[in-house]
Motif scaffolding. Structure first.
Motif, mmCIF file in Angstrom:
data_model
loop_
_atom_site.group_PDB
_atom_site.id
_atom_site.type_symbol
_atom_site.label_atom_id
_atom_site.label_comp_id
_atom_site.label_asym_id
_atom_site.label_seq_id
_atom_site.Cartn_x
_atom_site.Cartn_y
_atom_site.Cartn_z
ATOM 1 N N MET A 222 10.299 1.069 -5.079
ATOM 2 C CA MET A 222 9.735 0.776 -3.759
ATOM 3 C C MET A 222 8.926 -0.512 -3.805
ATOM 4 S SD MET A 222 6.570 3.514 -3.655
ATOM 5 C CE MET A 222 7.584 4.905 -4.121
ATOM 6 N N PHE B 289 4.597 0.973 2.099
ATOM 7 C CA PHE B 289 5.650 1.118 1.101
ATOM 8 C C PHE B 289 6.955 1.550 1.745
ATOM 9 C CE2 PHE B 289 2.224 1.411 -2.131
ATOM 10 C CZ PHE B 289 2.732 0.452 -2.993
ATOM 11 N N ALA C 234 2.089 5.428 -2.537
ATOM 12 C CA ALA C 234 3.322 5.337 -3.321
ATOM 13 C C ALA C 234 3.889 6.717 -3.641
ATOM 14 C CB ALA C 234 3.069 4.549 -4.598
ATOM 15 N N ARG D 88 6.202 -3.061 -0.895
ATOM 16 C CA ARG D 88 5.518 -3.098 0.404
ATOM 17 C C ARG D 88 6.300 -3.973 1.388
ATOM 18 N NH1 ARG D 88 0.124 -1.192 -0.752
ATOM 19 N NH2 ARG D 88 -0.447 -1.655 -2.921
ATOM 20 N N GLU E 254 7.779 -4.913 -7.566
ATOM 21 C CA GLU E 254 8.442 -3.665 -7.185
ATOM 22 C C GLU E 254 7.914 -2.546 -8.072
ATOM 23 O OE1 GLU E 254 12.802 -1.907 -8.347
ATOM 24 O OE2 GLU E 254 12.761 -3.887 -7.418
ATOM 25 N N TYR E 255 7.468 -1.479 -7.444
ATOM 26 C CA TYR E 255 6.985 -0.314 -8.193
ATOM 27 C C TYR E 255 8.133 0.652 -8.458
ATOM 28 C CZ TYR E 255 2.113 -1.635 -7.310
ATOM 29 O OH TYR E 255 0.906 -2.291 -7.276
#
Length: 285
Positions: free
Chosen positions: A244, A252, A217, A246, A175-176
């Motif tokens: 966020m 995303f 992103a 994927r 998770e970003y």
């Protein structure tokens, strides 16, 4: 010098507040004050109140919303503003962002969760694996990953819950989180859960590393922030963490927009938080 107060978790909260307190003192000065959000006293003397460490507020919602009402009535200068904090406290804001055109993780809300809701969600999302979470939550409290035929855990049956399709990317890539201060991008991290888990919190075995922003992103993050600002009628959010991952098609999708008490991971920022401190200074002018 402006007087700044940071609201913190209750004294009996299980996580150690020492490290983040030291970080905020480094960035904002040793003379900043810290008060427990559960009993903050009179905050009128402060030029700015920041709810950056109100961890655990979801465990006492009546007191939390009473505090927000009090801050609003007393016209305490708090950032992000009370209207933002109240809106962001309930994750049903995801539906408002989706309506505004933001790509969010698909979300359903059940007012009183039943096994039929799980069956309906599995059919709608075309998956047998679902994530169930309370609309007011934090730190993965009350969050479950369920197969559609599993019995409901007793502590969520009959409760208002969000239902989402499980996103395999959480285990495959992670998770970003992207961080913005005063509307300007600061840094990004990639969080991963422990093997066999789907929750990325450190106290649950998750880990994080600094990361470059993959293509797409920042576009999603900016659209989410702008949509929230438009919905709330404010010019610029002081601080934002955009979480966020994927989806199965590689696009995303927004998991959460953290505007209350996000961990900001300044150790992964190239400037170690200088942009954050500058945004606070500008906000106070």
């Amino acid at each position: 010098m402006p007087k700044i107060c940071i609201l913190t978790a209750a004294p009996d909260y299980f996580e150690d507040l020492g490290p983040p307190r030291l970080t905020y003192q480094r960035l904002l000065g040793d003379d900043i004050s810290f008060r427990h959000w559960t009993d903050p006293g009179d905050l009128a003397e402060y030029d700015l109140v920041l709810p950056l460490l109100v961890w655990g507020y979801q465990r006492d919602c009546p007191r939390w919303f009473a505090l927000l009402d009090q801050l609003e009535q007393q016209q305490i200068k708090i950032a992000n503003p009370v209207s933002v904090l109240r809106w962001n406290s309930d994750k049903s804001y995801l539906l408002a962002l989706e309506k505004a055109g933001v790509a969010v993780v698909p979300t359903m809300i059940s007012a009183a969760l039943t096994t039929n809701d799980i069956t309906d969600a599995a059919q709608k999302f075309c998956t047998d694996q679902l994530v169930i979470k309370p609309p007011i939550s934090g730190g993965a409290d009350g969050t479950y990953r369920l197969q559609k035929d599993q019995p409901l855990p007793e502590d969520i049956a009959g409760k208002t819950m969000l239902i989402q399709p499980f996103q395999p990317a959480i285990a495959q890539e992670g998770e970003y989180s992207l961080f913005y201060f005063g509307g300007t991008f600061s840094h990004a991290i990639l969080k991963r859960p422990a093997d066999g888990d789907f929750r990325v919190q450190e106290f649950l075995g998750g880990s994080e590393t600094g990361a470059d922003c993959p293509e797409g992103a920042q576009g999603l993050a900016v659209s989410a922030c702008q949509a929230a600002e438009q919905i709330l009628g404010i010019e610029t959010l002081l601080y934002t963490r955009v979480d966020m991952l994927r989806d199965p098609e590689g696009n995303f999708r927004l998991m959460e927009l953290e505007l209350i008490e996000p961990s900001l991971f300044f150790q992964h920022a190239a400037d170690e938080g200088a942009l954050f401190a500058s945004a606070i200074s500008v906000y106070l002018t």
